[in-house]
Design a protein around this motif. Structure first.
Motif, PDB file in Angstrom:
ATOM      1  N   TRP A 115       0.829  -1.213   0.000  1.00  0.00           N
ATOM      2  CA  TRP A 115       0.000   0.000   0.000  1.00  0.00           C
ATOM      3  C   TRP A 115       0.858   1.256   0.000  1.00  0.00           C
ATOM      4  O   TRP A 115       0.608   2.189  -0.754  1.00  0.00           O
ATOM      5  CB  TRP A 115      -0.909  -0.027   1.233  1.00  0.00           C
ATOM      6  N   THR A 171      -5.764  11.245  -0.502  1.00  0.00           N
ATOM      7  CA  THR A 171      -6.513  10.643   0.611  1.00  0.00           C
ATOM      8  C   THR A 171      -7.598   9.670   0.144  1.00  0.00           C
ATOM      9  O   THR A 171      -7.651   8.533   0.633  1.00  0.00           O
ATOM     10  CB  THR A 171      -7.090  11.738   1.540  1.00  0.00           C
ATOM     11  N   ARG A 229      -7.411   5.613   0.980  1.00  0.00           N
ATOM     12  CA  ARG A 229      -8.441   4.872   1.725  1.00  0.00           C
ATOM     13  C   ARG A 229      -8.968   3.712   0.897  1.00  0.00           C
ATOM     14  O   ARG A 229      -9.192   2.613   1.423  1.00  0.00           O
ATOM     15  CB  ARG A 229      -9.591   5.803   2.101  1.00  0.00           C
ATOM     16  N   VAL A 246      -6.695   0.453   0.792  1.00  0.00           N
ATOM     17  CA  VAL A 246      -6.479  -0.395   1.974  1.00  0.00           C
ATOM     18  C   VAL A 246      -7.224  -1.712   1.751  1.00  0.00           C
ATOM     19  O   VAL A 246      -8.434  -1.710   1.547  1.00  0.00           O
ATOM     20  CB  VAL A 246      -6.978   0.282   3.275  1.00  0.00           C
ATOM     21  N   LYS A 298      -8.535  -4.182   6.869  1.00  0.00           N
ATOM     22  CA  LYS A 298      -9.648  -3.536   7.586  1.00  0.00           C
ATOM     23  C   LYS A 298     -10.318  -4.530   8.528  1.00  0.00           C
ATOM     24  O   LYS A 298     -10.601  -4.207   9.686  1.00  0.00           O
ATOM     25  CB  LYS A 298     -10.686  -3.000   6.592  1.00  0.00           C
TER      26      LYS A 298
END
Length: 99
Positions: free
Chosen positions: A40, A70, A74, A77, A82
């Protein structure tokens, strides 16, 4: 409005407990390691370079860069990361049910 207030209060309480016990730092370290492990960090770094090349170094501020990367960060991910983090938080909350 009252429910929103209670949710915010509960989040603040949980966050405080995570900080007090040191669990928040452990979760951050786990997340950092997992994100590096899955590539990532490298993907995001490459995206930053692309944005800077596209706009030109003189025309990009840090704020611009953050706003630009941003959403992509996100989205990149992995679900497995998560889920693992969420499971760790649930376990923590179960162990500290007195909240």
């Amino acid at each position: 409005l009252c429910k929103m207030n209670k949710d915010a209060q509960m989040r603040a309480t949980i966050n405080q407990k995570l900080i007090e016990t040191g669990e928040r730092e452990r979760l951050k370290e786990l997340l950092r390691a997992k994100l590096i492990e899955c590539g990532w960090k490298d993907q995001l770094k490459a995206h930053c370079k692309d944005v800077i090349k596209e706009k030109g170094l003189e025309h990009v501020t840090v704020d611009d860069l953050v706003a630009e990367i941003t959403p992509k960060g996100r989205a990149l991910v992995p679900d497995s990361v998560k889920k693992e983090l969420l499971q760790r938080i649930r376990t923590f909350l179960a162990q500290h049910a007195s909240l």
